[in-house]
Design an enzyme around this catalytic site. Structure first.
Site, mmCIF file in Angstrom:
data_model
loop_
_atom_site.group_PDB
_atom_site.id
_atom_site.type_symbol
_atom_site.label_atom_id
_atom_site.label_comp_id
_atom_site.label_asym_id
_atom_site.label_seq_id
_atom_site.Cartn_x
_atom_site.Cartn_y
_atom_site.Cartn_z
ATOM 1 C CB CYS A 17 -0.973 -0.010 1.164
ATOM 2 S SG CYS A 17 -0.234 -0.417 2.752
HETATM 3 N N1 NDP Z 1 -4.151 -4.368 5.045
HETATM 4 C C1 NDP Z 1 -3.636 -3.681 4.022
HETATM 5 O O1 NDP Z 1 -3.818 -2.458 3.887
HETATM 6 C C2 NDP Z 1 -2.807 -4.369 3.010
HETATM 7 C C3 NDP Z 1 -2.567 -5.725 3.032
HETATM 8 N N2 NDP Z 1 -1.813 -6.304 2.055
HETATM 9 C C4 NDP Z 1 -1.463 -7.711 2.109
HETATM 10 O O2 NDP Z 1 -2.577 -8.580 2.082
HETATM 11 C C5 NDP Z 1 -2.281 -9.755 2.831
HETATM 12 C C6 NDP Z 1 -3.375 -9.928 3.880
HETATM 13 O O3 NDP Z 1 -3.321 -8.802 4.740
HETATM 14 P P1 NDP Z 1 -4.519 -8.398 5.695
HETATM 15 O O4 NDP Z 1 -5.802 -8.797 5.093
HETATM 16 O O5 NDP Z 1 -4.288 -6.995 6.061
HETATM 17 O O6 NDP Z 1 -4.222 -9.351 6.954
HETATM 18 P P2 NDP Z 1 -5.284 -9.961 7.985
HETATM 19 O O7 NDP Z 1 -4.505 -10.310 9.188
HETATM 20 O O8 NDP Z 1 -6.436 -9.051 8.104
HETATM 21 O O9 NDP Z 1 -5.776 -11.301 7.243
HETATM 22 C C7 NDP Z 1 -4.905 -12.381 7.046
HETATM 23 C C8 NDP Z 1 -5.649 -13.514 6.377
HETATM 24 O O10 NDP Z 1 -4.755 -14.603 6.176
HETATM 25 C C9 NDP Z 1 -5.224 -15.766 6.889
HETATM 26 N N3 NDP Z 1 -4.056 -16.430 7.467
HETATM 27 C C10 NDP Z 1 -3.386 -16.117 8.613
HETATM 28 N N4 NDP Z 1 -2.352 -16.959 8.795
HETATM 29 C C11 NDP Z 1 -2.368 -17.827 7.759
HETATM 30 C C12 NDP Z 1 -1.564 -18.946 7.390
HETATM 31 N N5 NDP Z 1 -0.529 -19.326 8.136
HETATM 32 N N6 NDP Z 1 -1.892 -19.615 6.265
HETATM 33 C C13 NDP Z 1 -2.945 -19.252 5.505
HETATM 34 N N7 NDP Z 1 -3.748 -18.216 5.819
HETATM 35 C C14 NDP Z 1 -3.461 -17.509 6.923
HETATM 36 C C15 NDP Z 1 -6.180 -15.248 7.926
HETATM 37 O O11 NDP Z 1 -7.114 -16.273 8.206
HETATM 38 P P3 NDP Z 1 -7.871 -16.408 9.643
HETATM 39 O O12 NDP Z 1 -8.404 -15.055 9.958
HETATM 40 O O13 NDP Z 1 -8.953 -17.377 9.332
HETATM 41 O O14 NDP Z 1 -6.872 -16.904 10.606
HETATM 42 C C16 NDP Z 1 -6.800 -14.055 7.201
HETATM 43 O O15 NDP Z 1 -7.819 -14.487 6.337
HETATM 44 C C17 NDP Z 1 -0.908 -9.565 3.471
HETATM 45 O O16 NDP Z 1 0.085 -10.209 2.723
HETATM 46 C C18 NDP Z 1 -0.744 -8.067 3.403
HETATM 47 O O17 NDP Z 1 0.572 -7.697 3.352
HETATM 48 C C19 NDP Z 1 -1.355 -5.581 1.001
HETATM 49 C C20 NDP Z 1 -1.538 -4.249 0.926
HETATM 50 C C21 NDP Z 1 -2.260 -3.535 1.960
HETATM 51 C C1 X2W Z 2 -0.109 0.469 9.193
HETATM 52 C C2 X2W Z 2 0.732 -0.719 8.842
HETATM 53 O O1 X2W Z 2 1.198 -1.438 9.711
HETATM 54 N N1 X2W Z 2 0.934 -0.953 7.548
HETATM 55 C C3 X2W Z 2 1.699 -2.061 7.061
HETATM 56 C C4 X2W Z 2 1.752 -2.033 5.554
HETATM 57 C C5 X2W Z 2 0.674 -2.818 4.913
HETATM 58 C C6 X2W Z 2 0.826 -3.075 3.427
HETATM 59 O O2 X2W Z 2 0.488 -2.592 2.467
HETATM 60 O O3 X2W Z 2 1.612 -3.810 2.963
HETATM 61 P P1 X2W Z 2 1.952 -5.266 2.725
HETATM 62 O O4 X2W Z 2 1.090 -5.784 1.675
HETATM 63 O O5 X2W Z 2 3.364 -5.282 2.314
HETATM 64 O O6 X2W Z 2 1.712 -5.890 4.051
HETATM 65 C C7 X2W Z 2 3.124 -2.024 7.580
HETATM 66 O O7 X2W Z 2 3.686 -0.963 7.771
HETATM 67 O O8 X2W Z 2 3.709 -3.104 7.668
#
Ligand code: NDP
Ligand code: X2W
Length: 342
Positions: A146
């Site tokens: 992000c």
């Molecule tokens: N949040 C953001 O703004 C952004 C996120 N991302 C990326 O998206 C991905 C998900 O992030 P986010 O949704 O924020 O994280 P969350 O913690 O909100 O969600 C994680 C998800 O992964 C599942 N999970 C956790 N551990 C495992 C495992 N060992 N094996 C398989 N599944 C697993 C969880 O399942 P359960 O809940 O059932 O345990 C949940 O569905 C990350 O790689 C993150 O870097 C990218 C850009 C921005």
């Molecule tokens: C507020 C906050 O903690 N933000 C996350 C970035 C999330 C994100 O975009 O990135 P990834 O897909 O690489 O996880 C961090 O700084 O690690």
């Protein structure tokens, strides 16, 4: 015929946001949804805002559960995508919202993520030069982080126009959803509300090499980046304030012209009129990016500021936009530039 899409990590923030967008996508039919600790749960208990999917039950995240779809979105923690992706087959479009396939340099990956590098996939930031061509027809997409989305879109026009020196200083504030949904003490309301604090200061943040990769590819030389992220007391949004020393002969007019040229035809990036500044509230829930740029003559620096929703353009919106390109659909299908500010 509808495109059948599965979402792994449907219980998390990124998985929930991609489902919100796919529900409004006219070409997509939502298939299997998976979780980890929440496998077996109803989605309605975890993502109550996704009413049409409330009675769906999450499967375990296995390649078998995800088989039989045209597209699989992986919204899993870093390091979890590769093992799943390699068993999905070459004809399935796999869109990884994690970091596993973003970086080109294995040494960067190992230094910041601490595990062996899985590889590099076409990068899902269509606005960058050459990115659309790499996404067209691709069966693998690495969705950017992000912060790198916000920063690259703020600064790349300056490097494309060769009006900035190869060093940039960036301070960005993110809403707490950027850190995911899993409970963490530093994300407690009592820690975050009414307070702002930096983290990863001094080159320690894992998004720094991704920014260097993106800006360097446009500049044609290494761009040194000093990046300071900050946790802001809001659920969504990133405001990235970026500055770079201006090249000799740069004027306020030439800076503005470079950004007008870069963003004249972009459906999601909006270069604001002079005097108006980006605001996270304006892009809440939307795939839009607000950008503004100024030339600070007193210090000879270009100041570029962007606002995105970290979960929409910063993750799930960027993922859907890139999927559309890969599938040959109109890039904007299922996406909006309309926010939900009060
Ligand atoms: N949040 C953001 O703004 C952004 C996120 N991302 C990326 O998206 C991905 C998900 O992030 P986010 O949704 O924020 O994280 P969350 O913690 O909100 O969600 C994680 C998800 O992964 C599942 N999970 C956790 N551990 C495992 C495992 N060992 N094996 C398989 N599944 C697993 C969880 O399942 P359960 O809940 O059932 O345990 C949940 O569905 C990350 O790689 C993150 O870097 C990218 C850009 C921005
Ligand atoms: C507020 C906050 O903690 N933000 C996350 C970035 C999330 C994100 O975009 O990135 P990834 O897909 O690489 O996880 C961090 O700084 O690690």
């Amino acid at each position: 015929m509808a495109v059948r899409a599965a979402v792994a990590g449907a219980s998390g923030y990124a998985g929930g946001e991609v489902l919100r967008l796919l529900l409004a996508h006219p070409e997509v039919e939502i298939g299997t949804l998976t979780g980890n600790s929440n496998a077996g749960q109803r989605l309605g208990a975890l993502q109550p805002h996704l009413l049409p999917l409330a009675d769906r039950v999450l499967a375990e995240t296995t390649p078998e559960a995800l088989a039989g779809h045209d597209v699989v979105f992986l919204a899993l923690p870093h390091g979890q995508s590769a093992a799943v992706a390699e068993r999905l087959g070459p004809d399935v479009l796999v869109v990884d919202m994690g970091a596993d396939f973003r970086l080109k340099d294995p040494a960067d990956w190992e230094r910041f993520y601490g595990s062996p590098h899985a590889g590099t996939w076409p990068y899902g930031l269509p606005e960058l030069p050459g990115a659309r061509a790499a996404l067209e027809g691709s069966k693998r997409i690495a969705v950017p982080g992000c912060y790198p989305t916000a920063v690259s879109l703020a600064l790349y026009p300056a490097y494309a126009a060769q009006i900035a020196e190869p060093e940039a200083v960036i301070v960005a504030a993110s809403g707490t959803s950027g850190a995911g949904k899993a409970p963490k003490a530093h994300l407690l309301g009592s820690e975050v509300m009414g307070s702002m604090s930096p983290y990863g200061v001094g080159g320690g943040h894992r998004h720094t090499p991704e920014m260097i990769q993106n800006l360097g590819a446009v500049a044609g030389e290494r761009v040194a980046v000093s990046f300071t992220p900050t946790l802001a007391p809001m659920p969504r949004g990133i405001l990235a304030t970026c500055s770079a020393k201006a090249a000799a002969g740069v004027t306020a007019e030439s800076v503005r012209a470079a950004y007008q040229k870069a963003y004249a035809d972009e459906p999601f990036v909006h270069l604001l009129p002079e005097g108006q500044w980006p605001a996270t509230a304006s892009v809440h829930g939307s795939n839009a990016v607000q950008v503004q740029v100024a030339y600070d003559e007193a210090v000879g620096r270009i100041i570029a500021i962007s606002a995105i929703d970290n979960l929409t353009k910063g993750t799930a919106g960027g993922a859907v936009q890139s999927m559309n390109i890969a599938l040959g659909l109109d890039e904007s299908t299922g996406l909006t530039t309309i926010g939900v500010a009060p």
